[in-house]
Each structure stands twice: as C-alpha cells, then as structure tokens.
Design an enzyme around this catalytic site. Sequence first.
Site, PDB file in Angstrom:
ATOM      1  N   LYS A 142      20.213 -33.784  -3.321  1.00  0.00           N
ATOM      2  CA  LYS A 142      19.767 -34.894  -2.462  1.00  0.00           C
ATOM      3  C   LYS A 142      18.581 -34.479  -1.585  1.00  0.00           C
ATOM      4  O   LYS A 142      17.754 -35.307  -1.212  1.00  0.00           O
ATOM      5  CB  LYS A 142      20.929 -35.442  -1.623  1.00  0.00           C
ATOM      6  CG  LYS A 142      21.561 -34.461  -0.620  1.00  0.00           C
ATOM      7  CD  LYS A 142      20.877 -34.429   0.717  1.00  0.00           C
ATOM      8  CE  LYS A 142      21.405 -33.320   1.603  1.00  0.00           C
ATOM      9  NZ  LYS A 142      20.680 -33.182   2.861  1.00  0.00           N
ATOM     10  N   THR A 163      20.058 -38.840   3.886  1.00  0.00           N
ATOM     11  CA  THR A 163      18.888 -37.967   3.998  1.00  0.00           C
ATOM     12  C   THR A 163      17.599 -38.663   3.579  1.00  0.00           C
ATOM     13  O   THR A 163      16.525 -38.332   4.074  1.00  0.00           O
ATOM     14  CB  THR A 163      19.117 -36.684   3.172  1.00  0.00           C
ATOM     15  OG1 THR A 163      20.446 -36.238   3.383  1.00  0.00           O
ATOM     16  CG2 THR A 163      18.195 -35.578   3.591  1.00  0.00           C
TER      17      THR A 163
HETATM   18  O1  LIG Z   1      22.105 -32.083   5.085  1.00  0.00           O
HETATM   19  C1  LIG Z   1      21.793 -32.758   6.027  1.00  0.00           C
HETATM   20  C2  LIG Z   1      22.408 -34.048   6.327  1.00  0.00           C
HETATM   21  O2  LIG Z   1      23.594 -34.228   5.617  1.00  0.00           O
HETATM   22  C3  LIG Z   1      20.682 -32.308   6.899  1.00  0.00           C
HETATM   23  O3  LIG Z   1      19.506 -32.615   6.259  1.00  0.00           O
HETATM   24  P1  LIG Z   1      18.179 -31.778   6.503  1.00  0.00           P
HETATM   25  O4  LIG Z   1      18.455 -30.361   6.084  1.00  0.00           O
HETATM   26  O5  LIG Z   1      17.161 -32.470   5.655  1.00  0.00           O
HETATM   27  O6  LIG Z   1      17.863 -31.893   7.964  1.00  0.00           O
END
Ligand SMILES: O=C(CO)COP(=O)(O)O
Length: 320
Positions: free
Chosen positions: A185, A242
């Site tokens: 993701k 995300t």
């Molecule tokens: O995994 C995450 C949310 O579930 C955090 O996302 P990021 O690492 O892109 O900040």
Amino acid sequence: MSVSVLGSGAFGTALAISLAGNGPVTLWSRNPDQASQMQQSRENVDRLPGVTLPANITVTAEIEQAVRSDVLLLAVPMQKLRDALNLHAARLSGKVLVACCKGIELSTGLGPVAVIRQTVPDAQPALLTGPSFADDIARGLPTALTLACADVELGEALQQELTTANLRLYRTADTVGAELGGALKNVMAIGCGAAIGAGLGDSARAALITRGFAEMQRFAALRRAQPDTLMGLSGLGDLVLTCSSELSRNYRFGLCLGQKKPFDSTTTVEGVATALAMSEIAASEGLDMPISATVAKLSSGAYSVTDAIQALLGRPLKEE
Ligand SMILES: O=C(CO)COP(=O)(O)O
Ligand SMILES: NC(=O)C1=CN([C@@H]2O[C@H](COP(=O)(O)OP(=O)(O)OC[C@H]3O[C@@H](n4cnc5c(N)ncnc54)[C@H](OP(=O)(O)O)[C@@H]3O)[C@@H](O)[C@H]2O)C=CC1
C-alpha cells in the site's frame, strides 16, 4: 505478559503510549542521549512532539533491560530490521517478536516475518499492521489493526495482550497476506501523492487505488497469501488510509514528486525500497505490475510525472 517496544521512532513511541494503558512498558532506543532525554522530558520531541509519555513507560538504551519482557515489538524501518535483529540475535533468542514494520527487504525480497525467522530462528514471530497513524494512536483516537501470527494459540494471546482501550486488534494466521498488504500500500500511496501533486485529480487517484489494489492482489497470490487477507485492515484498509491522507509520509513524498518540490531525505518512506523490490520480483516472475514499476522509476528519478502518465495510459487495452 510484559511488553517492550524496540525502536523509539514515531510508531514505537505511539505503541508504547497506547500499551501503557494496559500496564508498564519499556521503550528501547538505540541512542542513549535520546533515551535519557525522553525519559526525563517525557516527550519524543523529534518524532512525536506534543504527546506526553505516561509515567509507566521506561525509556532506556540498555538492550538487556528491554529484552527482559516476554513480548518485544519491533518498530524499526523495514530496511533496518535485519541489522537490528542480527546485532541482538543472541539476546532475542526464544522471545516473542512482533514486527511492526511495513515493507519488503530490498536485498532479499522478504517480508519482516521471514527476516525474523532467518535472523532469530527460535523466536516466535508475529506481525502488527493495519491502518494507523502514529499520531492518532498516541492521541488515543480509535484504531483497528491486524495481529498476524501463524501460531493460532500465540496469536490469540497476543490479541488479548496488545489490545488497548483505543486500539482494537483483529487476528489472522496469514502472516504473508498481512505483511504484503502493509508493504504494498505504501507504493500505491506514493503514486497517488504524485498524481494529486501533479494536479491529475481525484478520478486519477481512484483509478490508481483500484488498479493498484489489483496489483497487490496479484502479488499476494504469487506469494500464496489468502485473498481475503488483502480485503481486510492490513490491505484495503491501510491502502485507503495511506492513499488519501497527507499524514502519510509515503503520500507526502509522492506529493512532492508531483509538485517537483524537495523532500526531507531523513524521513522514513518505506514505499521507495519496496517499489523497487516489488518491481524486480514481478519482472523476474513475469508478473504484470505496471503501477509498481512506474512508482519505482518515479521515486528513483528515472521517470518524470509526464513519463509516468505516458507509461500507464499508453499500455494496450485489456479486460478489467
Ligand atoms: O503505515 C502507515 C499508516 O497505516 C503510516 O504511513 P506512512 O509511513 O506513509 O506515514
Ligand atoms: N509512523 C507511523 O504512523 C506508522 C509507522 N509504521 C511502520 O513502523 C516502522 C517504523 O516507522 P516509524 O517509527 O514511523 O519511523 P521513524 O523514522 O519515526 O523511526 C524509526 C526508528 O527506528 C530506529 N532505527 C533505525 N534503524 C535502527 C536500527 N538499526 N536499530 C535500532 N533502531 C533503529 C530509529 O532510530 P534513530 O532515530 O537512532 O535513527 C528510529 O527511532 C515503519 O516500517 C513504518 O512503516 C506503521 C504504522 C504507522
């Protein structure tokens, strides 16, 4: 079960804060200065400013103190996990190790559970993943995550122990599916950020999320994950979060690519290495993963956003 969190970044600190509602927690930092600063000031000023550490969190740089707990949560970036485990392998032997990182190791193509199995063979591995920003967890906002453990009995015990007042855990035995959802993701979030940053619009983002999810399912099938796992919190849930929030560092990195703005290179952006790992594996397995391959090229600077659009829209038409 007593709990320690190894890794005092944004996520490790947030998990420690939430788990402190259940009982004492040890939070380990590899940096003695940071550990004593956090222990005294009761705040992680670098990675999670503005949130107070409860009194029953002990921050330490002494690994011997941290490994006394029964359960150790590993909250370090994916590409650093192997080094961290190798360094302390003897002390971690026989422990329950719950990986909290999201990614595929670039040098091996493995996920966190497989890396734990290789580096600390007699540990009991599990995974905590799903849609959650560190800041949300730290502020006590309601969150639902997936606890994945191949050992069903241990998984049930961990689900009980690691659920907190605001953090509701669901359980699965499919560690492969759960770790792939969380890893892949991030790649799609970079693509979505780039699309929005370049002004391509919400319709383009919806197309990327949907076709990106198709790639995630294809990759997960290659790794023999259970299809249902991808439909859950660790896959679809985290993908939606995300790809749609500027709280995500992967999304923000994509935004900067799309806007041709610089991005702070010290920020953890797991999707960059994972896009590369994923597209290399896909190419060697003959798997069609155009978005992942495009994100890998965009992230490395090999593609401009214009190149990326041409690469994706210029492909032969096919059935959905
Ligand atoms: O995994 C995450 C949310 O579930 C955090 O996302 P990021 O690492 O892109 O900040
Ligand atoms: N932040 C979030 O909202 C969420 C993060 N995650 C996942 O959690 C993982 C960690 O992310 P996050 O905490 O946000 O990242 P941060 O960049 O905030 O922190 C990373 C932490 O890991 C430490 N670290 C790095 N390398 C090592 C090593 N070799 N040994 C020990 N410690 C090390 C860093 O220490 P130092 O400061 O000394 O470099 C730092 O404390 C990632 O995989 C991420 O995808 C999952 C869900 C939510």
